[in-house]
Design a protein around this motif. Sequence first.
Motif, PDB file in Angstrom:
ATOM      1  N   SER A 107      -7.050   8.559  -2.774  1.00  0.00           N
ATOM      2  CA  SER A 107      -5.639   8.855  -3.065  1.00  0.00           C
ATOM      3  C   SER A 107      -5.435   9.454  -4.448  1.00  0.00           C
ATOM      4  O   SER A 107      -4.311   9.781  -4.806  1.00  0.00           O
ATOM      5  N   ALA A 108      -6.516   9.586  -5.228  1.00  0.00           N
ATOM      6  CA  ALA A 108      -6.388  10.115  -6.587  1.00  0.00           C
ATOM      7  C   ALA A 108      -7.752  10.546  -7.111  1.00  0.00           C
ATOM      8  O   ALA A 108      -8.793  10.166  -6.568  1.00  0.00           O
ATOM      9  N   ASP A 124      -4.174  18.492  -4.067  1.00  0.00           N
ATOM     10  CA  ASP A 124      -2.914  18.051  -4.684  1.00  0.00           C
ATOM     11  C   ASP A 124      -2.880  16.555  -5.022  1.00  0.00           C
ATOM     12  O   ASP A 124      -1.818  16.036  -5.346  1.00  0.00           O
ATOM     13  N   PRO A 126      -3.075  13.156  -7.135  1.00  0.00           N
ATOM     14  CA  PRO A 126      -2.803  12.893  -8.550  1.00  0.00           C
ATOM     15  C   PRO A 126      -4.111  12.822  -9.344  1.00  0.00           C
ATOM     16  O   PRO A 126      -5.143  12.408  -8.812  1.00  0.00           O
ATOM     17  N   GLN A 127      -4.038  13.228 -10.606  1.00  0.00           N
ATOM     18  CA  GLN A 127      -5.198  13.204 -11.490  1.00  0.00           C
ATOM     19  C   GLN A 127      -4.894  12.324 -12.684  1.00  0.00           C
ATOM     20  O   GLN A 127      -3.833  12.425 -13.287  1.00  0.00           O
ATOM     21  N   TYR A 128      -5.843  11.457 -13.014  1.00  0.00           N
ATOM     22  CA  TYR A 128      -5.698  10.537 -14.135  1.00  0.00           C
ATOM     23  C   TYR A 128      -6.844  10.735 -15.127  1.00  0.00           C
ATOM     24  O   TYR A 128      -7.989  10.852 -14.711  1.00  0.00           O
ATOM     25  N   ALA A 132      -6.580   5.049 -12.628  1.00  0.00           N
ATOM     26  CA  ALA A 132      -5.254   5.313 -12.056  1.00  0.00           C
ATOM     27  C   ALA A 132      -4.266   4.320 -12.632  1.00  0.00           C
ATOM     28  O   ALA A 132      -4.604   3.154 -12.861  1.00  0.00           O
TER      29      ALA A 132
END
Length: 134
Positions: A107-108, A124, A126-128, A132
């Motif tokens: 999911s990320a 697309d 999310p990027q951390y 996360a």
Amino acid sequence: MTRKLTGKCFCGAVHYEVADEFIYAANCHCSNCRCTTGPAFKPFAGIGRDKFRLTTGDDRLLIYGDENGHDAHCGHCGSLVYSLVRDGAYVHVAMGTLMDDPGIRPSAHIFVGSKAPWFTITDDLPQYREHAEG
């Protein structure tokens, strides 16, 4: 009844079974994950330690770390099979070792602050920079 998934290392010396009850999944770009697996990132799925069981090859594992946190590789082929994390409470299954389709997807992207400079993330998710959030 919970569906059981199976997984194994490249050479087949180590096999495991895990409940299809993963709590989270992500693509980790940290330098440790890149070095232990070879590609630009490691897709992994996290689950409570009690939901994961080696079925073959526990005597073939090469462990880097200790009883509260380690990477477990096949001692024959070198595949990273899983990581024991969070003070030994959780297992991060290297998703590439799963033989069955899990009911979760990453999911990320995490630890993108240290991602391989030659790799471009094109989805697309999310990027951390590190873990996360939340």
